[in-house]
Design an enzyme around this catalytic site. Structure first.
Site, PDB file in Angstrom:
ATOM      1  N   CYS A 180       0.825  -1.201   0.000  1.00  0.00           N
ATOM      2  CA  CYS A 180       0.000   0.000   0.000  1.00  0.00           C
ATOM      3  C   CYS A 180       0.868   1.262   0.000  1.00  0.00           C
ATOM      4  O   CYS A 180       1.570   1.513  -0.974  1.00  0.00           O
ATOM      5  CB  CYS A 180      -0.971  -0.082   1.160  1.00  0.00           C
ATOM      6  SG  CYS A 180      -2.511   0.696   0.775  1.00  0.00           S
ATOM      7  N   HIS A 205      -3.645  -4.976   1.858  1.00  0.00           N
ATOM      8  CA  HIS A 205      -2.961  -5.137   3.150  1.00  0.00           C
ATOM      9  C   HIS A 205      -2.777  -6.626   3.493  1.00  0.00           C
ATOM     10  O   HIS A 205      -3.662  -7.225   4.128  1.00  0.00           O
ATOM     11  CB  HIS A 205      -3.762  -4.439   4.252  1.00  0.00           C
ATOM     12  CG  HIS A 205      -3.591  -2.954   4.261  1.00  0.00           C
ATOM     13  ND1 HIS A 205      -2.784  -2.292   5.157  1.00  0.00           N
ATOM     14  CD2 HIS A 205      -4.096  -2.016   3.439  1.00  0.00           C
ATOM     15  CE1 HIS A 205      -2.815  -0.995   4.901  1.00  0.00           C
ATOM     16  NE2 HIS A 205      -3.610  -0.795   3.864  1.00  0.00           N
ATOM     17  N   GLU A 230      -1.075  -7.983   5.745  1.00  0.00           N
ATOM     18  CA  GLU A 230      -1.033  -8.223   7.195  1.00  0.00           C
ATOM     19  C   GLU A 230      -2.434  -8.399   7.772  1.00  0.00           C
ATOM     20  O   GLU A 230      -2.575  -8.850   8.904  1.00  0.00           O
ATOM     21  CB  GLU A 230      -0.265  -7.095   7.898  1.00  0.00           C
ATOM     22  CG  GLU A 230      -0.986  -5.769   8.032  1.00  0.00           C
ATOM     23  CD  GLU A 230      -1.022  -4.939   6.745  1.00  0.00           C
ATOM     24  OE1 GLU A 230      -0.648  -5.457   5.679  1.00  0.00           O
ATOM     25  OE2 GLU A 230      -1.454  -3.771   6.828  1.00  0.00           O
TER      26      GLU A 230
HETATM   27  N1  GLN Z   1      -3.652   6.495   0.531  1.00  0.00           N
HETATM   28  C1  GLN Z   1      -2.406   6.207   1.162  1.00  0.00           C
HETATM   29  C2  GLN Z   1      -1.266   6.968   0.509  1.00  0.00           C
HETATM   30  O1  GLN Z   1      -1.454   7.568  -0.488  1.00  0.00           O
HETATM   31  C3  GLN Z   1      -2.104   4.727   1.167  1.00  0.00           C
HETATM   32  C4  GLN Z   1      -3.135   3.992   1.977  1.00  0.00           C
HETATM   33  C5  GLN Z   1      -2.638   2.763   2.659  1.00  0.00           C
HETATM   34  O2  GLN Z   1      -1.446   2.535   2.806  1.00  0.00           O
HETATM   35  N2  GLN Z   1      -3.560   1.978   3.133  1.00  0.00           N
HETATM   36  O3  GLN Z   1      -0.188   6.944   0.996  1.00  0.00           O
END
Ligand code: GLN
Length: 204
Positions: free
Chosen positions: A84, A177, A179
């Site tokens: 992410c 995610h 995790e």
């Molecule tokens: N929207 C976040 C970003 O731009 C990422 C979101 C996340 O890691 N769950 O950094």
């Protein structure tokens, strides 16, 4: 991690979902070390860049003087799990808005590419390598808009038509995610990469 090599894997712990990554790794018998300052990067068997907020992480990396040393560790070729926001930090190109990144992962990502919080949720993944029925939780997730053609990357899972899990050499990156996944199949895949890399290192 076994009798021959107890090097821990580092989990970037400035902000975000690092604690759940540590728990998931511990379930596979992997020792972890929180990375908050440059000294924490010494002698790691791998690195996890967790989800969170990439802009905040960039600020904290500067505050802690970690940008350069973390970049050096990432470039050293140790296995990396980037999820992410962590995937955004590692990507070659970041769009909407453009922002600084380590530029090591040959993909383009669009931040919040699935909409904002309202569109977050758990979705089925399509994959030949993950167990049937595996889902991924996407939280203000980045969308992978391109895997650079010709790059040494394999797409391992899709959400509808979009790649959401890619492996490029020793880097495994997910827009969701891992995790938070029941059974942690993606974490398991990365642990196998760490153990393989460690075995290769010990053979030399
Ligand atoms: N929207 C976040 C970003 O731009 C990422 C979101 C996340 O890691 N769950 O950094």
């Amino acid at each position: 991690m076994n009798g021959h090599d107890e090097r821990p894997v580092g989990v970037l712990a400035l902000q975000g979902d690092f604690a759940d990554h540590e728990d998931a790794l511990a379930a596979f018998g992997v020792a972890t070390r929180q990375v908050r300052v440059a000294a924490d990067l010494h002698g790691l068997a791998g690195l996890v860049l967790p989800g969170g907020e990439s802009t905040t992480m960039l600020k904290l990396l500067d505050v802690e003087g970690l940008w350069q040393p973390l970049g050096d560790s990432l470039r050293s070729g140790i296995p990396v799990l980037a999820t992410c926001a962590g995937m955004i930090l590692l990507a070659e190109r970041v769009e909407h808005p453009n922002q600084r990144s380590f530029g090591l992962l040959p993909i383009t990502v669009v931040r919040n590419g699935y909409g904002r919080q309202y569109h977050s949720g758990t979705f089925p993944l399509r994959s030949d390598v993950l167990p049937a029925g595996t889902t991924g939780t996407f939280i203000r997730a980045p969308r992978i808009s391109q895997v650079r053609p010709g790059a040494d990357c394999e797409v391992l899972a899709w959400r509808d038509q979009d790649p959401v899990l890619v492996r490029c050499g020793a880097m495994l990156a997910a827009g969701f995610h891992p995790e938070l996944q029941p059974g942690h199949p993606v974490t398991a895949m990365w642990v196998a990469m760490v153990r393989t890399a460690r075995g290769a290192a010990l053979a030399h």
